[in-house]
Design a protein around this motif. Structure first.
Motif, mmCIF file in Angstrom:
data_model
loop_
_atom_site.group_PDB
_atom_site.id
_atom_site.type_symbol
_atom_site.label_atom_id
_atom_site.label_comp_id
_atom_site.label_asym_id
_atom_site.label_seq_id
_atom_site.Cartn_x
_atom_site.Cartn_y
_atom_site.Cartn_z
ATOM 1 N N PHE A 188 14.953 11.023 -9.129
ATOM 2 C CA PHE A 188 14.534 11.252 -7.749
ATOM 3 C C PHE A 188 13.326 10.388 -7.477
ATOM 4 N N ALA A 189 12.975 10.273 -6.198
ATOM 5 C CA ALA A 189 11.842 9.420 -5.831
ATOM 6 C C ALA A 189 11.279 9.860 -4.502
ATOM 7 N N VAL A 190 9.967 9.706 -4.363
ATOM 8 C CA VAL A 190 9.297 9.956 -3.093
ATOM 9 C C VAL A 190 9.463 8.725 -2.209
ATOM 10 N N ASP A 191 9.661 8.937 -0.916
ATOM 11 C CA ASP A 191 9.715 7.827 0.036
ATOM 12 C C ASP A 191 8.369 7.105 0.074
ATOM 13 N N GLY A 192 8.407 5.807 0.379
ATOM 14 C CA GLY A 192 7.161 5.064 0.454
ATOM 15 C C GLY A 192 7.328 3.733 1.141
ATOM 16 N N PHE A 193 6.216 3.022 1.324
ATOM 17 C CA PHE A 193 6.282 1.657 1.817
ATOM 18 C C PHE A 193 7.131 0.838 0.845
ATOM 19 N N PRO A 194 7.947 -0.086 1.349
ATOM 20 C CA PRO A 194 8.904 -0.768 0.468
ATOM 21 C C PRO A 194 8.265 -1.471 -0.716
ATOM 22 N N GLU A 195 7.080 -2.047 -0.528
ATOM 23 C CA GLU A 195 6.461 -2.797 -1.624
ATOM 24 C C GLU A 195 5.791 -1.883 -2.656
ATOM 25 N N GLN A 196 5.749 -0.579 -2.398
ATOM 26 C CA GLN A 196 5.129 0.353 -3.339
ATOM 27 C C GLN A 196 6.107 0.869 -4.391
ATOM 28 N N LEU A 197 7.387 0.571 -4.234
ATOM 29 C CA LEU A 197 8.395 0.753 -5.280
ATOM 30 C C LEU A 197 8.569 2.195 -5.740
ATOM 31 N N HIS A 198 8.327 3.124 -4.812
ATOM 32 C CA HIS A 198 8.612 4.538 -5.051
ATOM 33 C C HIS A 198 7.868 5.115 -6.243
ATOM 34 N N LYS A 199 6.677 4.596 -6.494
ATOM 35 C CA LYS A 199 5.887 5.099 -7.608
ATOM 36 C C LYS A 199 5.310 6.483 -7.273
ATOM 37 N N PRO A 200 5.298 7.400 -8.238
ATOM 38 C CA PRO A 200 4.795 8.755 -7.959
ATOM 39 C C PRO A 200 3.322 8.778 -7.568
#
Length: 491
Positions: free
Chosen positions: A449-461
């Motif tokens: 699973f992954a948290v939504d984020g800015f595209p360049e942030q690569l879904h990092k927790p």
């Protein structure tokens, strides 16, 4: 500008460094991504497939965090231009992923656009460009792949040394996260994320192998406030989800470039204002709480399309997979160990965490991931793998000190602060009820699973964050303050 006091209330700073070092391979700003479309090839199964790709992402100075002295009249214009900077990065990231020109070409165009936009920001501030020096150029950061894991190969100076030191100190404490072996909590093989831009396998850790790391809260002093006030507002209506952010990018559609869940006020979008919130409805049981509480959605990386698969803020920007509706959202307001709390002003805005912490560094990161039954183990830079019967949790401890004057600030941080280790507020700040929001999810078995984020942030927790605007009635806020200061549990 007052000194910002930052406190991670749920885990030790040493553990934060250890977890960050393990997650980033010793490179605090290392970036992991892939040159893939948001969906890949779709077959008859209706599921998406990750496309193999080049690793890297775009790193840009976060202009918004550096702007501390912006004239109030200039802020709407400045905010719109800051949102345009984010939009430029998102477009450039897409161009690189879709191989629409070399990285040098795309970056050159991006930096030219940024320069013009930053000139607009300076003009809006009366020609003062002093706060913008050295923040024009973005860089493309590539990563190396070692032993099947992706590892960053770029980092600047002292931070790298600090985090490498943390890695050397912390191997046994963290337990390595069971990143390579076999077992009930092994990282699923498809943990690279179906959009190809994260998360990566080393973003996950078996929570049972993490050592307890939560510090005890400071002991309440004689004048401390020990009560709690709870408000029940549900788990969010899917119809209210959007990719706006009215605090950071007011008046700008898709200002977040990722999707938020909302509870409380039902009128929160980019174009809402204080009057909109005052007149809106609320999902809270106590109808005098029209506050808005919002956070990025969490998606199962299950290969399926959501309704926003072809939309900005969704699949077009790498936010893909099935959105998981929380099973619960616990909202509480707590007291201060050193003093009584004072009422929050109406329309006070607070952001906790940093949506760009992967490229900004962890100064403002405040993510806290764990599993039910393991709440004494909190992670800031890892997603937890929970044992059977345990649910994923995200906990947000908000800033609990206020400057006594402003409901917002130019960088949306300077008007509030975290309490110190002993619970005391910085000079010039006063204690207010501390919002603590704990969100729980039942994640499908063996599904990353992954948290939504800015595209360049690569879904990092580490990029997880939470937002709040106080729209309680004066009577309800005073009731909360009285309850907290008298040591009761109310709500």
């Amino acid at each position: 500008m007052r000194q910002q006091t930052h406190k991670r209330g749920r885990f030790t700073n040493k553990t934060v460094a250890i977890v960050a070092a393990l997650a980033l391979g010793g490179g605090g700003a290392a970036i992991i991504a892939a040159n893939a479309s948001a969906h890949g090839d779709k077959g008859d199964s209706g599921q998406n497939h990750t496309v193999a790709a080049k690793a890297g992402t775009i790193q840009c100075p976060d202009v918004g965090q550096k702007l501390s002295d912006v004239p109030r009249k200039a802020r709407p214009n400045v905010d719109k231009n800051l949102a345009e900077l984010d939009n430029q990065v998102a477009k450039a990231y897409q161009q690189m992923n879709q191989q629409q020109g070399s990285s040098d070409t795309v970056l050159s165009k991006l930096n030219d656009e940024r320069s013009r936009t930053m000139d607009n920001i300076g003009s809006a501030m009366g020609g003062d460009n002093s706060q913008l020096q050295g923040m024009t150029d973005c860089k493309w950061q590539e990563v190396a792949t070692q032993g099947g894991q992706q590892q960053g190969n770029q980092q600047g100076g002292d931070q790298q040394g600090d985090q490498q030191g943390g890695q050397q100190q912390g191997g046994d404490q963290q337990g390595g996260g069971d990143q390579g072996g076999e077992g009930a909590n092994d990282v699923p093989g498809n943990a690279g994320g179906q959009a190809g831009n994260g998360p990566s396998q080393d973003d996950f850790v078996d929570i049972t192998k993490v050592q307890p790391n939560v510090q005890q809260p400071p002991q309440a002093q004689q004048n401390g406030s020990t009560g709690t006030f709870a408000t029940e507002c549900g788990v969010g209506d899917p119809k209210l989800r959007n990719s706006d952010n009215v605090i950071v990018a007011p008046g700008v559609g898709n200002g977040a470039h990722h999707t938020h869940d909302y509870v409380g006020n039902d009128s929160n979008d980019a174009f809402a204002n204080n009057q909109t919130f005052e007149q809106g409805g609320t999902s809270c049981k106590n109808q005098d709480d029209k506050s808005t509480y919002y956070w990025p959605v969490v998606r199962a990386q299950d290969g399926k399309d959501e309704a926003d698969a072809n939309e900005l803020g969704g699949g077009q920007e790498g936010n893909v997979g099935t959105i998981l509706t929380p099973t619960s959202s616990k909202i509480e307001f707590k007291g201060n160990a050193q003093s009584k709390v004072t009422a929050m002003p109406k329309f006070l805005r607070i952001i906790t965490g940093d949506a760009k912490a992967f490229t900004n560094g962890d100064k403002n990161a405040n993510a806290s991931w764990s599993c039910t039954g393991f709440e004494d183990r909190q992670l800031t830079d890892k997603y937890p793998l929970c044992p059977e019967g345990s649910s994923v949790t995200r906990t947000f401890d908000f800033q609990s000190c206020w400057d006594g004057q402003n409901i917002d600030s130019a960088n949306h941080r300077d008007h509030v602060a975290f309490a110190g280790e002993d619970g005391s507020c910085p000079n010039g700040f006063q204690a207010i009820p501390q919002l603590v929001n704990t969100i729980t999810y039942d994640v499908p078995a063996n599904t990353p699973f992954a948290v939504d984020g800015f595209p360049e942030q690569l879904h990092k927790p580490i990029t997880d964050h939470d937002d709040f605007i106080n729209v309680m009635s004066e009577d309800l806020m005073n009731e909360a303050v009285d309850c907290i200061n008298s040591g009761k549990q109310c709500g």
